[in-house]
Motif scaffolding. Structure first.
Motif, short mmCIF file in Angstrom:
data_model
loop_
_atom_site.label_atom_id
_atom_site.label_comp_id
_atom_site.label_asym_id
_atom_site.label_seq_id
_atom_site.Cartn_x
_atom_site.Cartn_y
_atom_site.Cartn_z
N SER A 1 4.51 6.68 2.93
CA SER A 1 4.04 5.64 3.83
C SER A 1 4.34 6.02 5.28
O SER A 1 5.31 5.56 5.87
N VAL A 2 3.49 6.84 5.86
CA VAL A 2 3.68 7.23 7.27
C VAL A 2 3.43 6.01 8.16
O VAL A 2 4.14 5.77 9.14
N TYR A 3 2.43 5.23 7.81
CA TYR A 3 2.10 4.02 8.57
C TYR A 3 2.13 2.81 7.64
O TYR A 3 1.75 2.91 6.47
N THR A 4 2.56 1.68 8.19
CA THR A 4 2.40 0.41 7.47
C THR A 4 1.55 -0.51 8.36
O THR A 4 1.52 -0.34 9.58
N PHE A 5 0.85 -1.42 7.75
CA PHE A 5 0.10 -2.40 8.54
C PHE A 5 0.18 -3.75 7.85
O PHE A 5 0.45 -3.83 6.66
N ARG A 6 -0.07 -4.80 8.62
CA ARG A 6 0.06 -6.16 8.09
C ARG A 6 -1.20 -6.95 8.38
O ARG A 6 -1.82 -6.78 9.43
N ASP A 7 -1.53 -7.81 7.47
CA ASP A 7 -2.61 -8.78 7.71
C ASP A 7 -2.20 -10.05 6.98
O ASP A 7 -2.63 -10.31 5.86
N ASP A 8 -1.32 -10.83 7.63
CA ASP A 8 -0.66 -11.94 6.94
C ASP A 8 -1.34 -13.29 7.15
O ASP A 8 -1.29 -14.15 6.30
N TYR A 9 -1.92 -13.49 8.32
CA TYR A 9 -2.43 -14.84 8.65
C TYR A 9 -3.82 -15.02 8.06
O TYR A 9 -4.83 -14.95 8.75
N VAL A 10 -3.87 -15.21 6.77
CA VAL A 10 -5.16 -15.28 6.07
C VAL A 10 -5.33 -16.70 5.52
O VAL A 10 -4.55 -17.13 4.66
N SER A 11 -6.32 -17.41 6.00
CA SER A 11 -6.49 -18.79 5.50
C SER A 11 -7.53 -18.87 4.39
O SER A 11 -7.69 -19.90 3.75
N THR A 12 -8.26 -17.77 4.16
CA THR A 12 -9.32 -17.79 3.15
C THR A 12 -8.79 -17.21 1.84
O THR A 12 -8.09 -16.20 1.84
N ARG A 13 -9.17 -17.86 0.72
CA ARG A 13 -8.82 -17.30 -0.60
C ARG A 13 -10.11 -16.86 -1.27
O ARG A 13 -11.00 -17.67 -1.50
N TRP A 14 -10.22 -15.59 -1.60
CA TRP A 14 -11.43 -15.08 -2.25
C TRP A 14 -11.33 -15.12 -3.76
O TRP A 14 -12.32 -15.05 -4.46
N SER A 15 -10.11 -15.14 -4.25
CA SER A 15 -9.99 -15.21 -5.71
C SER A 15 -8.88 -16.18 -6.08
O SER A 15 -8.08 -16.56 -5.24
#
Ligand code: FAD
Length: 423
Positions: free
Chosen positions: A409-423
């Motif tokens: 894992s040279v890089y990590t990224f985040r995408d936490d503020y998600v209000s939509t649920r696709w499943s």
């Protein structure tokens, strides 16, 4: 085995935004690991032949080579603005979306600071010899590498009917700015523009700007549809959605890409309203619309009728014919075949549909993939989603590729503020 061929950890074919982003972020892999890029154009550039006056980006400037992953990186768009002295000018000008020429100049600025980019070198064949990829140009081996990144972009799609037209009466959109002198000198002569996307609209604008008074804009879609750029559409262009999309069955992914296409391939609303307003104002001044809007026409054949070109179109109501003296074609884009020699091509796994299989980390499934990875960029819209075809999360894709190549894992990224649920 020739020993004088330069050897790199990885070789990238193409130096468009996709590989430039990987190259910008590659340093962090560590010392002794070098990435070299080979670019067929003689100098840095990005769709340069289509930089008509007034054309704008379809994505925001935060979507540059690095910022969404590492905003402190020296090759960010903001650093470009500040270090080239234009930040206040750009902010003051108040663009909603920046001029495409600005982003092109940013890419040139970034490319000039990256080492190991060779221009004017078209890689026309790649073989696999003694555990290394060997990239060839014009019959000469130019580099050996452990891994390979193919980011050769797209080229204009050429429907069969187009080949039937005399070369001096038809051009593809990419060549319009070079061939303006070939257009009829009579500005009232009817000119056909074929295509339903942003490029076709830009070509119509170029013709309007030159004073042409009879532009017939023919498109397959049932209306010249705008780019869908709402917050809910933008949900589809983020890592969280990509993760969900990757887990879906193949057919479901294909269906979703079809239903989401206007989030990627529609016409910018600003381009459409500018065009409609010019058309309306011209009617007030001259008594006629210079642009006739002809949607829902799928061109299936072309022929000369006397001195005119006639395009035969399938429409929901039956066959239709459109005539003009010149055709500008903007019918979408497609990818070039992979530049592998026959032996390497035989080792690539293909799906039932005969397509190369791309994994979730953008690598190609092939016999030697355990040790030597081949990454395909901008070819996986049915694997990673439409996001693979544009700049939206370019640095995130680069991070996934670099992590896969380095097997850590040279890089990590985040995408936490998600209000939509696709499943
Ligand atoms: C006119 C236009 C405007 C666009 N605007 C936007 C936008 O605003 N926002 C957005 O998100 N997307 C936009 N796109 C989509 C855009 O193409 C991609 O986002 C982006 O360019 C993809 O980058 P790439 O590096 O994969 O491909 P490209 O940018 O096409 O770069 C590929 C490079 O590879 C080189 N190459 C090809 N074959 C070889 C070879 N065999 N050997 C060596 N070099 C080779 C080419 O010369 C080229 O420089 C636009 C596309 C077009 C055509």
């Amino acid at each position: 085995m020739a020993t004088d061929i330069p050897e790199y950890h990885a070789v990238g074919i193409g130096a468009g935004p996709a590989n430039l982003s990987v190259a910008a972020l590659f340093d962090k892999v560590g010392p002794g690991r070098e990435l070299a890029l080979f670019e067929s154009q003689s100098a840095p550039g990005w769709h340069d032949t289509m930089l008509h006056a007034g054309v704008r980006m379809q994505t925001g400037w935060l979507k540059d080579l690095v910022s969404l992953l590492d905003p402190t990186h020296h090759l960010s768009f903001l650093n470009y603005l500040v270090t080239t002295g234009r930040v206040f000018g750009l902010i003051g000008a108040g663009f909603d979306t920046i001029p495409r020429i600005e982003f092109t100049q940013y890419l040139e600025w970034a490319a000039q600071q990256l080492p190991r980019i060779s221009y004017g070198v078209r890689i026309d064949q790649v073989s696999f010899e003694d555990g290394r990829f060997v990239s060839h140009s014009g019959g000469r081996a130019v580099a050996r590498s452990e891994h390979l990144l193919v980011a050769t972009g797209t080229r204009p799609q050429m429907p069969n009917w187009f080949a039937a037209l005399p070369a001096d009466r038809a051009i593809i959109a990419d060549g319009l700015s070079q061939r303006l002198a070939d257009l009829p000198a009579d500005l009232d002569a009817p000119i056909l523009v074929v295509g339903s996307g942003q490029t076709s609209a830009e070509c119509v604008n170029v013709l309007l700007g030159r004073g042409h008074t009879d532009i017939r804009w023919v498109g397959r879609r049932s209306w010249f549809a705008p780019l869908e750029d709402s917050p809910s559409a933008n949900d589809l262009y983020r890592p969280a959605y990509q993760e969900y999309f990757l887990g879906l069955p193949r057919q479901a992914r294909r269906d979703l890409v079809g239903s989401q296409i206007l989030t990627s391939d529609g016409i910018s609303p600003g381009t459409l309203s500018g065009l409609y307003q010019s058309n309306y104002e011209s009617r007030l001044r001259t008594g006629r619309f210079p642009v006739t809007i002809l949607p829902a026409r799928d061109v299936v054949e072309a022929r000369m009728v006397g001195d005119e070109i006639e395009l035969g179109c399938d429409t929901p109501g039956g066959r239709d014919a459109q005539r003009g003296v010149f055709v500008v074609l903007a019918a979408g884009r497609t990818t070039a075949p992979l530049p592998f020699d026959a032996e390497l091509a035989r080792e690539v796994d293909v799906s039932d549909a005969g397509e190369p299989i791309i994994e979730g980390d953008y690598s190609l499934r092939w016999k030697g993939a355990d040790r030597n990875k081949i990454f395909l960029l901008n070819r996986g819209r049915y694997v990673q989603g439409l996001v693979d075809s544009n700049l939206s999360i370019l640095p995130i894709r680069s991070a996934m590729i670099i992590n896969s190549m380095a097997q850590r894992s040279v890089y990590t990224f985040r995408d936490d503020y998600v209000s939509t649920r696709w499943s």
